[in-house]
Scaffold this motif. Structure first.
Motif, PDB file in Angstrom:
ATOM      1  N   LYS A 230       0.447 -11.232  10.720  1.00  0.00           N
ATOM      2  CA  LYS A 230      -0.162 -12.302   9.914  1.00  0.00           C
ATOM      3  C   LYS A 230      -0.273 -13.587  10.724  1.00  0.00           C
ATOM      4  CE  LYS A 230       4.092 -13.878   7.850  1.00  0.00           C
ATOM      5  NZ  LYS A 230       5.040 -13.861   6.816  1.00  0.00           N
TER       6      LYS A 230
ATOM      7  N   LEU B   3      -3.968  -9.062   2.159  1.00  0.00           N
ATOM      8  CA  LEU B   3      -3.487 -10.049   3.126  1.00  0.00           C
ATOM      9  C   LEU B   3      -2.743 -11.189   2.438  1.00  0.00           C
ATOM     10  CD1 LEU B   3      -6.600 -10.093   5.470  1.00  0.00           C
ATOM     11  CD2 LEU B   3      -4.489  -8.750   5.667  1.00  0.00           C
TER      12      LEU B   3
ATOM     13  N   TYR C 146      -5.433 -13.303  12.126  1.00  0.00           N
ATOM     14  CA  TYR C 146      -4.609 -12.099  12.196  1.00  0.00           C
ATOM     15  C   TYR C 146      -4.740 -11.474  13.575  1.00  0.00           C
ATOM     16  CZ  TYR C 146      -3.574 -12.223   7.265  1.00  0.00           C
ATOM     17  OH  TYR C 146      -3.083 -12.603   6.034  1.00  0.00           O
TER      18      TYR C 146
END
Length: 137
Positions: free
Chosen positions: A81, A105, A111
């Motif tokens: 992330k 997400l 990312y």
């Protein structure tokens, strides 16, 4: 005589460590851009040994990302992330050939999809040819 053998063994070990430390692993970073009107892209690549490829792309919290790889059976991947880096943080997802990953997400930002191979085949210096399919919707 035993002392000389011990000193020679230690010297060989230190030389081996110095050689492996000087051969830094290569990380290739590739930004992913989806074609106009598309929500996915396929990236082809290759690497050898402990090297890896990092695909970077922007996505928003709440979107769903799907990643799969094909090609060499040695190809594996991790997804990180925004703000997290491979080797310094835990991946939010992972997979390999025949094992795609899909997930919602947690944050907006950049990312990283890291494509690499497991240690056993990396140690043998095997070459990995792969295609990575990345989709965000």
């Amino acid at each position: 005589m035993k002392h000389v053998i011990a000193v020679l063994a230690l010297a060989c070990l230190l030389v081996g460590l110095a050689v492996s430390a000087s051969g830094a692993d290569q990380v290739t970073t590739v930004p992913v851009h989806f074609p106009h009107g598309a929500s996915s892209a396929t990236q082809k690549g290759h690497f050898t040994g402990y090297d890896s490829v990092h695909y970077t792309l922007d996505a928003n919290a709440g979107q769903v990302m799907r990643v799969s790889v094909s090609g060499s059976n040695n190809a594996s991947f991790n997804i990180y992330k925004p703000g997290d880096e491979p080797g310094a943080a835990e991946a939010i997802g992972s997979g390999g050939v025949g094992t795609p990953w899909e997930g919602k997400l947690p944050a907006s930002g950049e990312y990283i999809v890291q494509v690499y191979q497991m240690r056993a085949s990396a140690r043998r210096g095997e070459k990995v040819d792969f295609s990575a399919q990345i989709a965000v919707r």
